[in-house]
Design an enzyme around this catalytic site. Structure first.
Site, PDB file in Angstrom:
ATOM      1  N   SER A 151       0.662  11.682 -16.054  1.00  9.04           N
ATOM      2  CA  SER A 151      -0.524  11.839 -16.900  1.00  9.04           C
ATOM      3  C   SER A 151      -0.367  13.080 -17.764  1.00  9.04           C
ATOM      4  O   SER A 151       0.232  14.079 -17.341  1.00  9.04           O
ATOM      5  CB  SER A 151      -1.786  11.988 -16.035  1.00  9.04           C
ATOM      6  N   ASP A 195       0.875  -1.165   0.000  1.00  9.79           N
ATOM      7  CA  ASP A 195       0.000   0.000   0.000  1.00  9.79           C
ATOM      8  C   ASP A 195       0.912   1.214   0.000  1.00  9.79           C
ATOM      9  O   ASP A 195       1.696   1.405   0.940  1.00  9.79           O
ATOM     10  CB  ASP A 195      -0.878  -0.021   1.254  1.00  9.79           C
ATOM     11  N   LYS A 218      -0.448  14.893 -10.391  1.00  8.38           N
ATOM     12  CA  LYS A 218       0.394  14.331 -11.445  1.00  8.38           C
ATOM     13  C   LYS A 218       1.435  15.343 -11.918  1.00  8.38           C
ATOM     14  O   LYS A 218       2.579  14.989 -12.237  1.00  8.38           O
ATOM     15  CB  LYS A 218      -0.469  13.870 -12.620  1.00  8.38           C
ATOM     16  N   TYR A 273      -6.438  16.163  -9.538  1.00 10.13           N
ATOM     17  CA  TYR A 273      -5.706  15.111 -10.246  1.00 10.13           C
ATOM     18  C   TYR A 273      -4.566  15.718 -11.061  1.00 10.13           C
ATOM     19  O   TYR A 273      -3.419  15.242 -11.009  1.00 10.13           O
ATOM     20  CB  TYR A 273      -6.663  14.340 -11.154  1.00 10.13           C
TER      21      TYR A 273
END
Length: 273
Positions: free
Chosen positions: A135, A56, A152, A148
């Protein structure tokens, strides 16, 4: 990095599905020793063709245990692919603070912690390669995907600095920024519920549907695997790689050359804002 692939050990975080599993399968078929990770490998009792370890990225103890297991088995870890990530959508005003922290833990702090745990072994063996999966969204602020994009984008910039710090140890680091790929990321993504009396209700609902459609019609994740393989076989990897359809990659070029407000208008037209 160009080592004997039949003895090269690879660790891929988030390797149970999607891009991670495609990369792992491709490299396994090329003869690499591949380990993937999952927070709960027991959910995949018949997983193949490579080994899934429990890891994790939000738990430094589980990170250390996975790295120790690989070191005890092979005495080395040649390639780390920080692939584990989480999507998040919503108007920034409406995204709970705890969800923002959770997303950055997975997308940013997690890769940093896994890399930190790996570097002593790579330094001891005298070489290594770290590939961070970021991304194309990390190159621009996208409406209702701002958190997000930020997580990234932060990893992209951190890689630029970190790879310079690692050069003297013969450890390479680079980014691969994918566009939309046909994976199950939408199913596991956190998104703010559409709130009945929200001022963003209509436009956010439309954007949410648009994003899901993009993922459903995305590219084959095996394209990412081929780029990873190309990087592994490259002596001096570039800082940034982009993988996606032409317009997704071209959007980065447009951001570089267009005035800010013109580029903003293009995005707003695309998202019908």
């Amino acid at each position: 990095m160009n080592t004997d692939q039949n003895s090269t050990v690879v660790l891929i975080t988030g390797g149970s599905s999607g891009i991670g599993k495609s990369i792992g399968t491709f490299l396994h078929n090329k003869g690499y020793i591949v380990y993937g990770t999952s927070r709960n490998p027991a959910k995949f009792p018949n997983f193949e063709p490579f080994t899934l370890l429990q890891l994790d990225v939000a738990d430094t103890n589980s990170i250390k245990s996975a790295i120790d297991e690989i070191e005890q088995e092979h005495g080395r870890l040649d390639i780390l692919i920080n692939n584990a990530g989480a999507g998040i959508m919503g108007a920034i005003e409406e995204v709970p603070r705890e969800e923002i922290l959770k997303n950055f833990t997975t997308n940013y702090f997690g890769p940093i912690d896994v890399t930190k745990a790996t570097l002593p072994l790579m330094r001891k063996q005298g070489h290594g390669l770290v590939i961070n999966i970021t991304s194309i969204a990390g190159y621009m602020g996208l409406p209702f995907r701002g958190i997000y994009s930020a997580s990234k984008g932060a990893l992209e910039i951190t890689t630029e600095a970190w790879r310079m710090e690692l050069k003297s140890f013969n450890i390479e680091m680079c980014n691969i920024a994918p566009g939309d790929f046909a994976t199950n990321i939408a199913a596991g993504r956190y998104h703010v519920p559409i709130i009945a009396d929200s001022p963003y209700k209509e436009v956010y609902g439309d954007t949410l549907k648009l994003m899901n459609d993009h993922v459903d019609s995305g590219s084959d994740p095996m394209e990412m695997a081929k780029v990873v393989y190309k990087i592994i076989k490259t002596k001096n990897p570039k800082v940034h790689y982009k993988v996606g359809v032409f317009m997704q990659k071209f959007s980065i070029v447009l951001k570089r050359i267009l005035p800010d407000k013109m580029y903003e208008r293009l995005l707003m037209n695309h998202y019908k804002l």
